[in-house]
Scaffold this motif. Structure first.
Motif, PDB file in Angstrom:
ATOM      1  N   HIS A  72      44.018  30.127  40.170  1.00 54.39           N
ATOM      2  CA  HIS A  72      43.914  31.426  40.856  1.00 54.39           C
ATOM      3  C   HIS A  72      42.461  31.747  41.169  1.00 54.39           C
ATOM      4  O   HIS A  72      41.541  31.220  40.542  1.00 54.39           O
ATOM      5  CB  HIS A  72      44.570  32.529  40.020  1.00 54.39           C
ATOM      6  N   HIS A  74      39.454  34.532  41.519  1.00 53.16           N
ATOM      7  CA  HIS A  74      38.976  35.865  41.130  1.00 53.16           C
ATOM      8  C   HIS A  74      38.250  36.463  42.330  1.00 53.16           C
ATOM      9  O   HIS A  74      37.097  36.136  42.582  1.00 53.16           O
ATOM     10  CB  HIS A  74      38.028  35.771  39.940  1.00 53.16           C
ATOM     11  N   GLU A 116      34.625  34.441  33.012  1.00 50.13           N
ATOM     12  CA  GLU A 116      35.373  34.283  34.270  1.00 50.13           C
ATOM     13  C   GLU A 116      34.630  35.105  35.322  1.00 50.13           C
ATOM     14  O   GLU A 116      34.986  36.249  35.592  1.00 50.13           O
ATOM     15  CB  GLU A 116      36.808  34.802  34.132  1.00 50.13           C
ATOM     16  N   HIS A 122      40.049  28.898  39.259  1.00 54.26           N
ATOM     17  CA  HIS A 122      40.294  28.146  38.023  1.00 54.26           C
ATOM     18  C   HIS A 122      41.716  28.305  37.501  1.00 54.26           C
ATOM     19  O   HIS A 122      42.505  29.091  38.030  1.00 54.26           O
ATOM     20  CB  HIS A 122      39.294  28.594  36.936  1.00 54.26           C
ATOM     21  N   TYR A 139      38.893  42.351  31.617  1.00 51.86           N
ATOM     22  CA  TYR A 139      38.684  42.280  33.068  1.00 51.86           C
ATOM     23  C   TYR A 139      38.200  43.599  33.646  1.00 51.86           C
ATOM     24  O   TYR A 139      38.636  44.678  33.237  1.00 51.86           O
ATOM     25  CB  TYR A 139      39.990  41.912  33.780  1.00 51.86           C
TER      26      TYR A 139
HETATM   27 FE   FE2 Z   1      41.199  33.879  35.603  1.00 51.04          FE
END
Ligand code: FE2
Length: 198
Positions: A72, A74, A116, A122, A139
């Motif tokens: 996916h 980011h 991330e 990734h 996040y």
């Molecule tokens: Fe991720």
């Protein structure tokens, strides 16, 4: 776990590096997460439990043996993953001129923190064929759902955009959890992978 949530609450929104420094100070080998652990409902997909969305999202993920997220992207969100139990693998990719290739693989175990950054392409895997993996994800901005999450199917060279019905960033989501699926979207060339430990 509650202590970590309280600490984050106290700090309010943080920049990427500052959040990393704060999380680095925490000892993730002694986190009491059992009461928050989501139950695995399918051996083929991970289970999530969102603990808070403010000031950042904290989500606990329970990975069955040998399960990976989809690859996916980011886009506009960043964060960190802490390993609470088991071992994890982070495989990063580069998408350039219509070709996706592997960039590097990072491995870690209990207590380790993995960044991330925004823009990363990734997937996260549980490399163990026997034990489950538990990770805590931090996040920003918070993703209230998977709406507009872009996932990649390397084997079939397609890109899927999820909608708000999707529960996970995974190709095991049913068709009605996708906004669109683009076929022949890129070429996948596995390429050389650089391996490293966290
Ligand atoms: Fe991720």
């Amino acid at each position: 776990m509650q202590e970590i949530l309280n600490k984050l609450q106290h700090h309010g929104p943080l920049e990427y590096e500052a959040l990393g420094r704060l999380l680095e100070e925490m000892d993730f080998t002694i986190v009491d997460y059992e009461s928050f652990l989501p139950e695995i409902t399918s051996p083929a997909n991970y289970a999530r439990n969102i603990l808070t969305l403010m000031p950042i999202e904290v989500v606990l993920i329970h990975w069955p043996a040998s399960v990976s997220s989809a690859v996916h992207h980011h886009r506009g969100f960043w964060g960190y993953v802490a390993v609470l139990r088991g071992s994890f693998e982070n495989v990063e990719y580069i998408h350039k001129e219509g070709v996706i290739s592997e960039r590097q693989t990072t491995r870690g175990t209990r207590g380790e923190l993995m960044p991330e950054p925004d823009g990363i392409l990734h997937k996260i895997c549980n490399p163990s064929g026997e034990e489950s993996l538990v990770t805590a994800h931090f996040y920003y901005p918070a993703l209230e759902n998977m709406d507009n999450m872009v996932i990649y199917d390397l084997e079939n060279e397609r890109i899927g955009t999820l909608n708000d019905k999707a529960n996970t960033a995974s190709w095991s989501e049913p068709d009605e959890h996708f906004k669109r699926i683009q076929e022949n979207a890129f070429k996948f060339v596995p390429g050389k992978t650089k391996n490293s430990d966290v």
